[in-house]
Design a protein around this motif. Structure first.
Motif, PDB file in Angstrom:
ATOM      1  N   GLU A  65       0.830  -1.202   0.000  1.00 44.11           N
ATOM      2  CA  GLU A  65       0.000   0.000   0.000  1.00 44.11           C
ATOM      3  C   GLU A  65       0.871   1.260   0.000  1.00 44.11           C
ATOM      4  OE1 GLU A  65      -3.228  -0.188   2.770  1.00 44.11           O
ATOM      5  OE2 GLU A  65      -3.583   1.968   2.646  1.00 44.11           O
ATOM      6  N   ALA A  66       1.951   1.210   0.746  1.00 44.98           N
ATOM      7  CA  ALA A  66       2.849   2.365   0.809  1.00 44.98           C
ATOM      8  C   ALA A  66       3.447   2.650  -0.567  1.00 44.98           C
ATOM      9  CB  ALA A  66       3.947   2.122   1.831  1.00 44.98           C
ATOM     10  N   VAL A  67       3.785   1.593  -1.297  1.00 46.92           N
ATOM     11  CA  VAL A  67       4.474   1.775  -2.584  1.00 46.92           C
ATOM     12  C   VAL A  67       3.490   2.099  -3.711  1.00 46.92           C
ATOM     13  CG1 VAL A  67       5.864   0.606  -4.340  1.00 46.92           C
ATOM     14  CG2 VAL A  67       6.403   0.304  -1.913  1.00 46.92           C
ATOM     15  N   THR A  68       2.347   1.406  -3.733  1.00 48.79           N
ATOM     16  CA  THR A  68       1.459   1.556  -4.891  1.00 48.79           C
ATOM     17  C   THR A  68       0.201   2.374  -4.603  1.00 48.79           C
ATOM     18  OG1 THR A  68       0.186  -0.435  -4.399  1.00 48.79           O
ATOM     19  CG2 THR A  68       2.177  -0.718  -5.710  1.00 48.79           C
ATOM     20  N   LEU A  70       4.884   9.712   1.603  1.00 48.60           N
ATOM     21  CA  LEU A  70       3.471   9.620   1.994  1.00 48.60           C
ATOM     22  C   LEU A  70       3.100  10.768   2.923  1.00 48.60           C
ATOM     23  CD1 LEU A  70       3.196   5.811   2.835  1.00 48.60           C
ATOM     24  CD2 LEU A  70       2.222   6.966   0.843  1.00 48.60           C
ATOM     25  N   PRO A  71       1.835  11.226   2.852  1.00 48.62           N
ATOM     26  CA  PRO A  71       1.377  12.219   3.833  1.00 48.62           C
ATOM     27  C   PRO A  71       1.466  11.636   5.241  1.00 48.62           C
ATOM     28  CG  PRO A  71      -0.442  11.478   2.413  1.00 48.62           C
ATOM     29  CD  PRO A  71       0.784  10.839   1.907  1.00 48.62           C
ATOM     30  N   GLN A  95       1.220   7.679   6.749  1.00 48.96           N
ATOM     31  CA  GLN A  95       2.355   7.008   7.396  1.00 48.96           C
ATOM     32  C   GLN A  95       1.929   6.427   8.740  1.00 48.96           C
ATOM     33  OE1 GLN A  95       5.705   9.641   7.762  1.00 48.96           O
ATOM     34  NE2 GLN A  95       6.199   9.527   5.577  1.00 48.96           N
ATOM     35  N   THR A  96       1.244   7.256   9.511  1.00 53.33           N
ATOM     36  CA  THR A  96       0.817   6.820  10.840  1.00 53.33           C
ATOM     37  C   THR A  96      -0.144   5.634  10.735  1.00 53.33           C
ATOM     38  OG1 THR A  96       0.971   9.130  11.473  1.00 53.33           O
ATOM     39  CG2 THR A  96      -0.110   7.634  13.033  1.00 53.33           C
ATOM     40  N   TYR A 123       0.681  -2.065  10.915  1.00 55.54           N
ATOM     41  CA  TYR A 123       1.798  -3.002  10.978  1.00 55.54           C
ATOM     42  C   TYR A 123       2.125  -3.315  12.434  1.00 55.54           C
ATOM     43  CZ  TYR A 123       6.023  -5.345   9.344  1.00 55.54           C
ATOM     44  OH  TYR A 123       6.979  -6.282   9.046  1.00 55.54           O
ATOM     45  N   TYR A 124       2.073  -2.277  13.270  1.00 50.84           N
ATOM     46  CA  TYR A 124       2.315  -2.449  14.703  1.00 50.84           C
ATOM     47  C   TYR A 124       1.326  -3.460  15.286  1.00 50.84           C
ATOM     48  CZ  TYR A 124       2.245  -1.404  19.712  1.00 50.84           C
ATOM     49  OH  TYR A 124       2.255  -1.515  21.070  1.00 50.84           O
ATOM     50  N   ALA A 125       0.070  -3.293  14.934  1.00 51.15           N
ATOM     51  CA  ALA A 125      -0.977  -4.167  15.476  1.00 51.15           C
ATOM     52  C   ALA A 125      -0.747  -5.621  15.061  1.00 51.15           C
ATOM     53  CB  ALA A 125      -2.347  -3.695  15.001  1.00 51.15           C
TER      54      ALA A 125
END
Length: 633
Positions: A317-320, A433-434, A438-439, A445-447
């Motif tokens: 998701e971050a990349v695309t 990313l805005p 990011q958060t 991912y943390y979860a």
RNA sequence: GCGGGUGUAGCUCAAUGGUAGAGCGCCAGUCUUCCAAACUGGUUACGAGGGUUCGAUUCCCUUCACCCGCUCCA
């Protein structure tokens, strides 16, 4: 439940396999060994073809998969990390009276009064003369009603002519729920000591005690259970000349773990980037409780496994920008950068079915089973079984699991070596990313990481810190790859191919005599023998020599067979049973020229006879090799 | 692990408390111009161990393997 008709079919298949040399019982001359099977000459070729096709389809023909060949015995810590040492080992115990087997940890807890017996002495002999047999005593005990609760005395004991013992010191106990009289315990004890060979036993009372929630007694009859014994499906061995606990190692129960253990090495040396896969074929060993159904569940078997490593969805998701969602069922087409685990999983399910179709198992013989959420292992996100309709039932050929990042995470935790990878593209993309995006990704991912760590029993504070570290790592382009695992059993596939190819043909000749013969309709790509070269007649030197010459020219390219014994019809029939798709015959027209038809007058031709319909065609001997290669590769 | 069944030639199946038989296959030979042809010859077996018996493939016990059911099955 298997129908009788289906058993007949399996018996025909096993009989043919033995007769033609596909499969033999292991160690047959010593009476065989349960759960082990050998491949004969034809079976060895068939298996080799299947494995080579898998290897070439999965690795050589792909840019994104490389191979590995690891050892069968590995560091035992691997199997603790993978969970096999624990999950393959269940404590079992048996009822002392009925021999029924229980999972020790799943016995329903019982509360009541326990009466203990320290043993029993033999009472008066019921037989008039000589030493009474077990059969006599058990019959007498049955007459007195000692076996009424358990459905009568066992036939085996009644028939026994073993002499009865004069006593036994083996302890026995019965748990009595509230309200049951002590006589019940004595009756069961007499039954127990009778079955142990004590004539007309008088149980020795030892003590009475009250127990709560005990799992040591059979809930059905109150009888004492044997102490729990671990039931381990792992094959154990010892590395080195001393056989102590410190030397214990295991034969691998699956090939997959080596791929995880070698992940870093493969990643660093193969110049591959996630997503990419590592394939491995090889033997695996499991001490199956009940090896059954011919070679279907064997104790030594072979696997073909792929571990296909993908980015976590957060990274995709971050990349695309967004993870693609499956549009429909069926093959999703060429892999795309925005695929998350769901599409990769679907892709591999369809790729694998395509493979089976390509070696002659039509979709109609297969079934897909999507495991229900409650059936999944805790770390799995989805698992599809590809099933084949075997004569003994529809059973699993291959499982395609989406295993999250569980395996690499386990090895990272247990080995202390980092299993994550660094992804330059992700780092760059993440930085652009805005902040709120990011958060959001870091939180997700943390979860996910926290869930894994908590599940594995990492203390809360420690788990939180570690998950936070992982989430920060993601922002810097670091993650532990997730994995899609298509895992197939070679021997099961061989059995499926044999069952699918098996065809009986009944023919009635001119004299009205009907005869049933077997044709093994293997796909030419897997058939053990690709071509048989036959002279029409044996005693004509020019035919025999030419056939031998053609055979020699083919054998370097494929499994070819030369046969000049018996009539031509008999030789065709023999090849039909072996499943040879093509028979090449050298006849008189090879030398004299084709008699009629469009090729009339052409010399140096041979006939090709097709296994499945018996039809023949005539082609130039020089065209034979390319003609065959186009069909068997 | 429990219960039931089975175990005779390469395969399918007989018979028998007293030298184990057939069909098919396989091998060799003769013959044979396309789908297990014919003829001749050859080949090979009582799952293993123990007991009963003058003698056991046959009866008994144990064991091993296979099939079915239960149990088990990441």
């Amino acid at each position: 439940m298997a129908e009788p008709k289906e058993n007949v079919l399996m018996e025909k298949i096993t009989s043919l396999c033995k007769r033609r040399g596909f499969i033999f019982q292991s160690s047959e001359i010593y009476g065989g060994i349960q759960g082990f099977w050998d491949y004969g000459p034809l079976g060895a070729e068939l298996k080799r073809n299947v494995k080579e096709l898998w290897w070439s389809t999965m690795t050589r023909m792909r840019d994104d998969v490389v191979g590995l060949e690891a050892t069968i015995i590995m560091h035992p810590a691997i199997w603790r990390a993978s969970g096999h040492v624990d999950t393959f080992s269940d404590p079992m115990c048996d009822c002392l009276l009925t021999k029924k087997r229980f999972r020790a940890d799943q016995v329903e807890p019982q509360t009541g009064t326990v009466i203990w017996f320290s043993g029993a002495d033999a009472g008066d002999s019921p037989a008039a003369d000589g030493i009474p047999t077990v059969g006599d005593v058990v019959a007498e005990a049955a007459k007195q009603g000692h076996f009424d609760d358990s459905g009568g005395a066992p036939e085996r004991l009644l028939k026994s002519k073993e002499p009865m013992l004069s006593g036994s010191d083996q302890p026995f106990a019965v748990l009595l729920p509230k309200g049951k009289p002590d006589e019940t315990a004595i009756k069961l004890a007499k039954q127990f000591y009778s079955s142990r060979g004590v004539s007309n036993p008088n149980p020795r009372f030892e003590k009475k005690e009250f127990v709560e929630n005990s799992q040591r007694f059979n809930p059905e009859n109150g009888s004492l259970l044997t102490p729990p014994v671990p039931f381990n499906l792992m094959f154990k061995t010892y590395v080195g000349p001393t056989a102590t606990e410190a030397d214990v190692a295991y034969l691998r129960p699956e090939t997959a773990q080596a791929i995880f253990a070698q992940f870093k090495n493969v990643h660093e040396t193969s110049r591959q980037k996630v997503p990419f896969g590592v394939a491995q074929m090889g033997k695996a060993f499991r001490n199956e409780v009940t090896p059954r159904n011919y070679t279907f569940r064997s104790r030594e078997f072979e696997q073909m496994e792929l571990e296909f490593f993908i980015k976590p969805d957060e990274a995709v998701e971050a990349v695309t920008g967004a993870v693609a969602t499956p549009a429909s069922k069926g093959h999703p087409g060429e892999p795309q950068p925005n695929w998350g685990w769901q599409l990769w999983h679907q892709y591999w399910v369809e790729e694998r079915i395509k493979f089976y179709e390509g070696i002659g198992l039509p979709r109609t013989t297969l079934e897909e089973y999507w495991q229900k959420p409650e059936e999944l292992a805790h770390y799995a996100r989805a698992c599809v079984d590809i099933l084949f309709k075997f004569p003994f039932g529809t059973q699993e050929l291959e499982g395609i699991a989406a295993r999250s990042d569980f395996d690499l995470s386990q090895h990272e935790r247990c080995s202390g070596k980092a299993m994550g990878i660094f992804d330059e593209e992700l780092r760059t993309a993440f930085g652009k990313l805005p902040p709120e995006k990011q958060t959001a990704l870091k939180d997700r991912y943390y979860a996910a990481r926290l869930k894994y760590l908590t599940k594995m029993g990492v203390p809360a504070a420690e788990a939180g810190a570690a998950a936070q570290e992982d989430a920060d790592g993601l922002a810097k382009g670091q993650y532990i790859p997730h994995v899609i695992e298509p895992s197939a059993g070679v021997d099961r596939l061989i059995l499926a191919l044999l069952a699918n190819a098996f065809t009986e043909v009944t023919e009635t000749d001119a004299k009205g005599k009907s005869e049933t013969r077997v044709v093994m309709k293997f796909h030419p790509r897997v058939a053990p023998i690709k071509v048989a070269v036959l002279p029409l007649l044996k005693n004509k030197p020019e035919l025999a020599n030419k056939a031998r010459e053609i055979f020699q020219s083919l054998r370097g390219h494929m499994m070819a067979f030369h046969d000049e014994a018996g009539s031509i019809g008999r030789r065709y029939a023999r090849q039909d049973e072996a499943g040879t798709p093509f028979c090449v015959t050298v006849d008189f027209e090879t030398f004299e020229g084709v008699k009629d038809g469009p090729q009339a007058g052409v010399k140096d031709t041979v006939t090709i006879r097709h296994r499945d319909d018996g039809k023949q065609e005539r082609i130039a001997a020089s065209e034979l090799l390319p003609w065959l290669l186009a069909r068997v590769k």
